[in-house]
Design a protein around this motif. Structure first.
Motif, short mmCIF file in Angstrom:
data_model
loop_
_atom_site.label_atom_id
_atom_site.label_comp_id
_atom_site.label_asym_id
_atom_site.label_seq_id
_atom_site.Cartn_x
_atom_site.Cartn_y
_atom_site.Cartn_z
N PRO A 192 0.80 -1.23 0.00
CA PRO A 192 0.00 0.00 0.00
C PRO A 192 0.83 1.28 0.00
N ASN A 193 0.11 2.37 -0.24
CA ASN A 193 0.72 3.69 -0.15
C ASN A 193 0.77 4.14 1.32
N GLU A 194 1.15 5.39 1.55
CA GLU A 194 1.32 5.87 2.93
C GLU A 194 0.00 5.88 3.72
N ASN A 195 -1.12 5.85 3.01
CA ASN A 195 -2.44 5.83 3.66
C ASN A 195 -3.01 4.41 3.75
N CYS A 196 -2.19 3.42 3.47
CA CYS A 196 -2.60 2.01 3.47
C CYS A 196 -3.67 1.72 2.42
N ARG B 56 -1.46 -5.50 4.83
CA ARG B 56 -1.75 -4.55 5.90
C ARG B 56 -0.76 -4.71 7.05
N LYS B 57 -0.40 -5.96 7.39
CA LYS B 57 0.57 -6.20 8.46
C LYS B 57 1.94 -5.67 8.09
N LEU B 58 2.33 -5.83 6.83
CA LEU B 58 3.61 -5.29 6.36
C LEU B 58 3.62 -3.78 6.44
N TRP B 59 2.48 -3.16 6.13
CA TRP B 59 2.36 -1.70 6.22
C TRP B 59 2.51 -1.25 7.68
N GLU B 60 1.83 -1.94 8.59
CA GLU B 60 1.91 -1.58 10.01
C GLU B 60 3.33 -1.75 10.54
N MET C 200 3.66 -8.97 -31.90
CA MET C 200 4.28 -8.75 -30.60
C MET C 200 3.37 -7.92 -29.69
N ALA C 201 3.58 -8.08 -28.39
CA ALA C 201 2.83 -7.32 -27.39
C ALA C 201 3.69 -7.16 -26.15
N SER C 202 3.36 -6.14 -25.36
CA SER C 202 4.04 -5.90 -24.09
C SER C 202 3.01 -5.49 -23.05
N ALA C 203 3.28 -5.81 -21.79
CA ALA C 203 2.37 -5.42 -20.71
C ALA C 203 3.15 -5.23 -19.42
N THR C 204 2.65 -4.36 -18.56
CA THR C 204 3.25 -4.10 -17.25
C THR C 204 2.17 -4.02 -16.18
N SER C 205 2.57 -4.25 -14.93
CA SER C 205 1.64 -4.06 -13.81
C SER C 205 2.45 -3.91 -12.53
N THR C 206 2.01 -3.00 -11.65
CA THR C 206 2.73 -2.76 -10.41
C THR C 206 1.85 -2.05 -9.39
N SER C 207 2.22 -2.22 -8.11
CA SER C 207 1.63 -1.39 -7.06
C SER C 207 2.56 -0.24 -6.70
N GLY C 208 3.71 -0.18 -7.35
CA GLY C 208 4.62 0.95 -7.16
C GLY C 208 5.38 0.90 -5.85
N LEU C 209 5.97 2.01 -5.50
CA LEU C 209 6.76 2.10 -4.27
C LEU C 209 5.90 1.81 -3.05
N PHE C 210 6.43 0.99 -2.15
CA PHE C 210 5.81 0.78 -0.84
C PHE C 210 5.84 2.11 -0.09
N MET C 211 4.71 2.48 0.52
CA MET C 211 4.56 3.70 1.30
C MET C 211 4.66 4.97 0.45
N LYS C 212 4.40 4.84 -0.84
CA LYS C 212 4.46 6.00 -1.73
C LYS C 212 3.42 7.05 -1.35
N LYS C 213 3.64 8.28 -1.79
CA LYS C 213 2.63 9.32 -1.63
C LYS C 213 1.39 8.94 -2.42
N ARG C 214 0.25 9.29 -1.91
CA ARG C 214 -0.99 9.01 -2.63
C ARG C 214 -0.96 9.69 -4.00
N GLY C 215 -1.25 8.92 -5.05
CA GLY C 215 -1.25 9.46 -6.39
C GLY C 215 0.08 9.35 -7.12
N ARG C 216 1.11 8.85 -6.44
CA ARG C 216 2.42 8.69 -7.09
C ARG C 216 2.32 7.68 -8.23
N VAL C 217 2.94 8.00 -9.35
CA VAL C 217 3.01 7.10 -10.50
C VAL C 217 4.46 7.03 -10.96
N GLY C 218 4.94 5.83 -11.22
CA GLY C 218 6.30 5.65 -11.71
C GLY C 218 6.33 5.45 -13.22
#
Length: 316
Positions: A55-59, A128-132, A163-181
């Motif tokens: 999750p982000n900084e707000n869980c 959630r436990k990892l966030w806590e 050919m095709a390509s695809a990506t997926s991520t939850s991004g940085l742990f504890m990122k600011k809300r709305g952060r996109v990489g």
């Protein structure tokens, strides 16, 4: 006609195996990468993608994903989407649109709802436990909050040469809300052209976004460079350039495949990936930098066992 698929990180292996079965039977590269990325998104112990993502900084679990069709160059992407299963499939649906193909936040969620995608709380109890735990560490040990930026990124070529390509991520742990990489950004996190090949990146998005890393790998392949040489040149030249500019460069890894099914990897850190072709069975590799070269070796049984133990161990 030869086929192939390459993907970032060990977590992609089961998806690569499933995609390989599809490609063997004449399946499309688009279906192959969507299926394979979807499997990573669905597995709750892969903590940087999809269900169970950190999750982000707000869980809150905010997810980014993208899909690109190498035949048409059509792209679909979502960023900051919450509570929807398989964002890669939403991104692929968006790639079929003529306009409004990159949606974020509420707009992405509204599109997903209107198009019948499954709604789901993507925050697991484990995440959630990892966030806590991290919140406590930050408070007590003054540690940096940021961690976990392991995007799953894939490139595939099918027996028809598409050919095709695809990506997926939850991004940085504890990122600011709305952060996109970089992951959903065309040319940076991914790029594919069926006439040439494709590439996908993983690492610190804030640094990867400073250059069109994936596009540059494809450009070099267009000039005739092998995917391995192209990926190495881009990663090491860009790492040096960032270091010259700002004194540091974050983790950066790129996987690449050309339209003949030849693959390559460049990385400035130890990095794992999975690959399979019509001539090579699905396998996990470990890559690491050695000068201006990247060494790729099949993952040992000990490495694979340690990986499994690490991702399945209880959160203390």
């Amino acid at each position: 006609m030869k086929w192939g698929i390459i993907a970032t990180w060990r977590m992609a292996k089961e998806g690569v195996e499933a995609a390989s079965d599809m490609l063997k039977e004449g399946g499309s590269s688009g279906d192959a990468v969507e299926t394979a990325v979807g499997m990573v998104e669905d597995y709750p112990l892969y903590k940087s993608v999809g269900y169970g993502g950190l999750p982000n900084e707000n869980c809150e679990v905010e997810l980014d994903a993208a899909f690109m069709d190498g035949d048409t160059l059509s792209i679909g992407a979502v960023a900051g989407i919450k509570d929807y299963k398989n964002p890669v499939s939403i991104a692929r649906r968006l790639s079929e649109e003529r306009f409004n193909t990159f949606l974020v936040g509420d707009g992405a969620e509204e599109y997903a709802h209107k198009n019948g995608f499954e709604r789901r709380n993507m925050l697991t109890e484990r995440a959630r436990k990892l966030w806590e735990k991290r919140v406590k560490e930050i408070r007590e040990k003054n540690l940096s909050p940021y961690d976990g930026h392991d995007t799953v990124g894939m490139v595939s070529v099918d027996s028809m040469g598409q050919m095709a390509s695809a990506t997926s991520t939850s991004g940085l742990f504890m990122k600011k809300r709305g952060r996109v990489g970089d992951s959903p950004l065309s040319g940076s996190g991914f790029y594919v052209d069926s006439n040439i090949g494709g590439a996908s990146a993983t690492g610190l998005g804030e640094d990867l976004m400073k250059g069109c890393v994936s596009y540059e790998v494809v450009r070099l392949m267009k000039e005739g460079m092998h995917p391995q040489a192209a990926a190495e040149r881009v990663v090491y030249q860009f790492t040096r350039y960032l270091t010259e500019k700002s004194g540091k460069a974050g983790a950066m890894s790129v996987v690449a495949m050309n339209n003949r099914g030849q693959w390559g990897v460049g990385t400035n850190v130890e990095f794992s990936f999975a690959a399979a072709t019509s001539e090579e069975m699905p396998m996990v590799y470990v890559a690491y930098p050695k000068g201006d070269k990247t060494v790729c070796e099949p993952a040992s049984e000990e490495w694979l066992e340690a990986y499994t133990k690490r991702i399945t161990s209880p959160v203390e």
